[in-house]
Design a protein around this motif. Sequence first.
Motif, PDB file in Angstrom:
ATOM      1  N   LYS A 316       0.830  -1.210   0.000  1.00  0.00           N
ATOM      2  CA  LYS A 316       0.000   0.000   0.000  1.00  0.00           C
ATOM      3  C   LYS A 316       0.861   1.255   0.000  1.00  0.00           C
ATOM      4  N   ASP A 317       1.937   1.219   0.769  1.00  0.00           N
ATOM      5  CA  ASP A 317       2.814   2.381   0.819  1.00  0.00           C
ATOM      6  C   ASP A 317       3.537   2.569  -0.515  1.00  0.00           C
ATOM      7  N   ALA A 318       3.873   1.454  -1.163  1.00  0.00           N
ATOM      8  CA  ALA A 318       4.544   1.527  -2.465  1.00  0.00           C
ATOM      9  C   ALA A 318       3.627   2.158  -3.512  1.00  0.00           C
ATOM     10  N   VAL A 319       2.332   1.851  -3.458  1.00  0.00           N
ATOM     11  CA  VAL A 319       1.364   2.448  -4.385  1.00  0.00           C
ATOM     12  C   VAL A 319       1.357   3.970  -4.198  1.00  0.00           C
ATOM     13  N   LYS A 323       2.674   6.767  -7.012  1.00  0.00           N
ATOM     14  CA  LYS A 323       1.800   7.859  -7.453  1.00  0.00           C
ATOM     15  C   LYS A 323       2.468   9.211  -7.223  1.00  0.00           C
ATOM     16  N   PHE A 324       3.146   9.325  -6.078  1.00  0.00           N
ATOM     17  CA  PHE A 324       3.835  10.577  -5.758  1.00  0.00           C
ATOM     18  C   PHE A 324       4.958  10.849  -6.748  1.00  0.00           C
ATOM     19  N   MET A 325       5.771   9.832  -7.061  1.00  0.00           N
ATOM     20  CA  MET A 325       6.893  10.003  -7.992  1.00  0.00           C
ATOM     21  C   MET A 325       6.389  10.433  -9.378  1.00  0.00           C
ATOM     22  N   TYR A 326       5.294   9.826  -9.801  1.00  0.00           N
ATOM     23  CA  TYR A 326       4.720  10.183 -11.106  1.00  0.00           C
ATOM     24  C   TYR A 326       4.253  11.644 -11.086  1.00  0.00           C
ATOM     25  N   TRP A 327       3.544  12.024 -10.021  1.00  0.00           N
ATOM     26  CA  TRP A 327       3.055  13.407  -9.892  1.00  0.00           C
ATOM     27  C   TRP A 327       4.211  14.397  -9.887  1.00  0.00           C
ATOM     28  N   SER A 348      -1.153  12.775   1.823  1.00  0.00           N
ATOM     29  CA  SER A 348      -2.545  12.606   1.376  1.00  0.00           C
ATOM     30  C   SER A 348      -2.709  11.340   0.545  1.00  0.00           C
ATOM     31  N   LEU A 349      -1.692  11.003  -0.239  1.00  0.00           N
ATOM     32  CA  LEU A 349      -1.741   9.768  -1.035  1.00  0.00           C
ATOM     33  C   LEU A 349      -1.692   8.539  -0.124  1.00  0.00           C
ATOM     34  N   ARG A 350      -0.898   8.612   0.908  1.00  0.00           N
ATOM     35  CA  ARG A 350      -0.832   7.508   1.875  1.00  0.00           C
ATOM     36  C   ARG A 350      -2.169   7.368   2.610  1.00  0.00           C
ATOM     37  N   ALA A 351      -2.775   8.518   2.931  1.00  0.00           N
ATOM     38  CA  ALA A 351      -4.042   8.510   3.662  1.00  0.00           C
ATOM     39  C   ALA A 351      -5.182   7.903   2.841  1.00  0.00           C
TER      40      ALA A 351
END
Length: 392
Positions: A316-319, A323-327, A348-351
Amino acid sequence: MIQDRLKALRSEMAKRGISLYVVPTADFHESEYVGEHFKARKYITGFTGSAGTAVITMDEAGLWTDGRYFVQAAAQLKDTTVKLFKIGEEGVPTVDEYIKDTLSDGGVIGFDGRVVNAAWGKRLSEIAKEKHGSMYVNEDLIDLIWTDRPPMSKAPVMIFDNKYTGEDISSKLKRVREQMAQKGATLHLMSSLYDIAWLLNVRGGDISYVPVVLSYLALSQDSCIWFLQEEVVTETLKAYLDKNGIQTRPYDDFYEYVKHIDEKETVLLNTSIVNYRICDSLPDGVKVIDAEDPTVVMKAVKNEVQLENLRKAHLKDAVAMCKFMYWLKTNIGKISMTEISASDYLASLRAEQEGFLDLSFATICGYADHGAIVHYSATEESDRQLKPESLL
């Protein structure tokens, strides 16, 4: 401001004849990180790092910290009159060496006996004896001058379900009691917040990013007493504890309880964690077995349920991280972003992930030269604009 605080502390020291006063980072439980109420070392020095010890004499103040914080400490101690002692550097004395060299004959070492572990307290006591001096440990002098000190946290307590723990309380208590019997202990005193939370299958929020409950535990073969702040004991929690044969008592009552332990008892405790005042309060006849809490090794060995949950948490954390790296790579240089806004977006992505409760620590997001500062945490003053260049 720091100089005013040091002046106020020295005034209180002078009233009591204290030669030097020790202010460590710890709370009453030797926790690695501490709640806002316990940040006395930060209050008296201005240094905000997670590790360090302050020693204040009548004419000098020193802060000891490790290599993670040399740059940060140097900046935060500027103009405070607090001297930085870089742990491990050549020619730099340890805290104990400094105290031994600085304490005058007949001098008095002061500290709050609840925030110094018993093993260290014993070493300081030996230094005092060597110098024909004494100790002053039953009063928190910082509390006397910290007029707007935050109250102790009373965060809600969460019962941690077996679908996450893989083992219920009764099984854990049985295993610890077996270890006690093997060591010849009739009573086990616990003050490690991590180990108490693991043993009782509960989680809290009394330290930022650390899901623990401010509490102590006294365990015998036929009783288990949990000392915690009464305000956090809900009807649901009480029913859960009653079902598992666990009594509760007020948090501060632990010290009085310790004073009245039967002298026939053999007490298992870890002097590297249990504080000096607790050990100093034990009746003279009580036999002490100084050893690591049995829970330390038990909680280190994960069962299949825990292992599966660990794998799920990392996925889940990797997802969130992907997403963060892409953004970041897609938007850098196109939209405004800073160290803090990037950290907030990652949080926020982790949340968004199912089951998310909290971060494990404040995100370390350093841009350009900030990236060289170990354990850097951006503030409003230091927040740096991110650009499509340099290193994040």
